[in-house]
Scaffold this active site. Sequence first.
Site, short mmCIF file in Angstrom:
data_model
loop_
_atom_site.label_atom_id
_atom_site.label_comp_id
_atom_site.label_asym_id
_atom_site.label_seq_id
_atom_site.Cartn_x
_atom_site.Cartn_y
_atom_site.Cartn_z
CG ASP A 185 -5.75 -7.11 -7.57
OD1 ASP A 185 -4.73 -7.63 -6.82
OD2 ASP A 185 -6.81 -6.56 -6.79
CD GLU B 98 -3.03 -0.94 0.17
OE1 GLU B 98 -3.01 -0.06 -0.43
OE2 GLU B 98 -4.04 -1.91 0.13
CD GLU C 26 -10.94 -1.70 -7.70
OE1 GLU C 26 -12.30 -1.50 -7.63
OE2 GLU C 26 -10.11 -1.52 -7.25
CB THR D 126 -1.96 -1.07 -9.16
OG1 THR D 126 -3.45 -1.55 -9.02
CG2 THR D 126 -1.62 -1.03 -7.98
NE ARG E 276 -3.84 2.73 -0.64
CZ ARG E 276 -5.13 2.58 -0.23
NH1 ARG E 276 -5.82 3.78 0.27
NH2 ARG E 276 -5.74 1.64 -0.12
C1 DMJ Z 1 -6.47 0.33 -4.70
O1 DMJ Z 1 -5.97 0.81 -3.74
C2 DMJ Z 1 -5.69 -0.04 -5.99
O2 DMJ Z 1 -6.49 0.13 -6.92
C3 DMJ Z 1 -5.34 -1.62 -5.60
O3 DMJ Z 1 -4.64 -2.23 -6.61
C4 DMJ Z 1 -6.62 -2.42 -5.14
N1 DMJ Z 1 -7.60 -1.76 -4.96
C5 DMJ Z 1 -7.73 -0.42 -4.33
C6 DMJ Z 1 -8.95 0.36 -4.68
O4 DMJ Z 1 -10.05 -0.53 -4.48
#
Ligand code: DMJ
Length: 638
Positions: free
Chosen positions: A396, A263, A530, A616, A267
């Site tokens: 994912d 995370e 998503e 992501t 982020r």
């Molecule tokens: C986000 O923090 C990112 O997209 C992560 O890959 C998985 N999902 C959350 C949001 O749903």
Amino acid sequence: EMVKGECISVLEPCRGSLLPLSGRRIPTLSPGAASFPHHRATLRLSEKFILLLILSAFITLCFGAFFFLPDNSKHKLSHSAPSPPDHKPQRGRDLMEEEESLRDKIRVDHERALQEAKEKLRKSRDELRAEIQTEKSKVVEDLKKKKEVPKPLPPVPMPKVVGVNDGDPVEPDVKEKRDKIREMMKHAWDSYRQYGWGHNELKPLAKKGHSTNIFGNSQMGATIVDALDSLYMMGLHDEFKDGQEWIEQNLDFSVNAEVSVFEVNIRFIGGLLAAYYLSGQEVFKVKAVQLAEKLLPAFNTPTGIPWAMVNLKSGVGRNWGWASAGSSILAEFGTLHMEFVHLTYLTGNPAYYQKVMHIRKLLAKMDRPNGLYPNYLNPRTGRWGQHHTSVGGLGDSFYEYLLKAWLMSDKTDTEARKTYDDAIEAIERHLIRKSNGGLTFIGEWKNGHLERKMGHLTCFAGGMFALGADGSPDAKAGHYLQLGAEIAHTCHESYDRTVLKLGPEAFKFDSGLEAVAVRQNEKYYILRPEVIETYWYMWRFTHDPKYRQWGWEAAQAIDKYCRVSGGFSGVKDVYSSNPTYDDVQQSFFLAETLKYLYLLFSSDDLMPLESWVFNTEAHPLPVLHLANLTLPGSQAQR
Ligand code: DMJ
């Protein structure tokens, strides 16, 4: 006769002598000694003689000591005087001098410390307290000053930064929609600014800060860092400046907090790097590198597969208690590549690149059940945990980063592309099915059995298939674009089949039920991006107006059901016309959901996909033209 306890000796100090602070004893007259004259009258002549003898022996002794014992001061002088040739060699004398001056220094220090201690003892409690406080603040100040000195980073050419200020749509109705999205962003940001500033996230109903265990017990302003690039793209420059100022003055990673490596990478590092590339402001790069250094101890495992969590201060890592057999998670250790390659590019430090390439190599050597990657891998043994495979949670973004590693390298990282193609082929064979009602879905593989359930998280895969269509093997581009469109359609259905027109967390394709949640604890919507992400990619590749239409439906539903006076909140049941709020404004709502909506209503010249790859968490990183440059450490890997 001697009275018990009396003192007769004049040579030995008596009990009860004063012991001064210097440690030397000063003999004093004891009560016994005071009574000495009284006894004298009763002494015989011989005894007087013996006493006289003792006294004279004592005086002789003192006399001898005075003249014959070595004089320290003379000794000292003799060292400074030039020595005759047959004396000790010069080096020996130097050593003695050094020793002497060291002894002097120690004595002076001791005396000073003694003096200070005496003075301290004389001070009142309050004075002492005030003194301690002043010293403490001095230490804090010094530390701050030390921290403020940024490590010099090598100058590297700025990759091509294109299309960051464009995107004005020509159609007035599209422009109106885009303005509405910007207004939603402003409401989310202003609310956080007012009620949650500096906290990681916001509780929009309680109107106060919020944080979860992914950020430890820190207050690292996750929403600020996550939102920066969205603010920049939307032209909210005052807000961007405000965020930048907070980061300059407050963002500090020397905190005793156990954070999620994944995370924090997607982020914070992703957010800071994107803010750097968009704005050119060095502070973001420096902060990203400082933070990345704190994540590196997470890789100190027997296999080099990182722990899920690391304490930013101590560097101690561990895994989630719930993960199968102490395993690390595929989507976590497999979602570092983009950011780490950029870190090596910007710092010249090969460590980042080498760490992620090591993970890739290790995975390549492992057996894969049915060609699938299980979600769990034990970092101590290097063995898979439970054989669960998912394109949603836990799996994912591992697949996403294989594709994006190839795109980000200007399509030179063909190893990444091949790994992606092989993985997707196995997924299509084992996990992707069509429901009775004709909806294409991606299920979950659990110990050789397909669970006919799809998560909201899995919906990102529609966009991924479309993004990977170009460059797929055997001229299957059309097939993958079609697959992307089918996933987008299924995910839209999951929204459309609810009361609020917002998608549930997970939905089934079982016993007559299609694209709807069954269990109560899967009916929530937490402002996730998503589905909208997939609409945007599909829009960019097809320009089919239905994607803008679907995106607009979602934006309206969010504004209608999730908006409150203190920001935006998730809802607990998308099938209820009277939903309750979860009271969290997730940082990814500003980083992703609103950004993808804004891009959906912008023209394609905003952030063109030939030049930018979104991580992501929707943080754009520029394509690195790796054919023309060599990353430090990359040679050793080949
Ligand atoms: C986000 O923090 C990112 O997209 C992560 O890959 C998985 N999902 C959350 C949001 O749903």
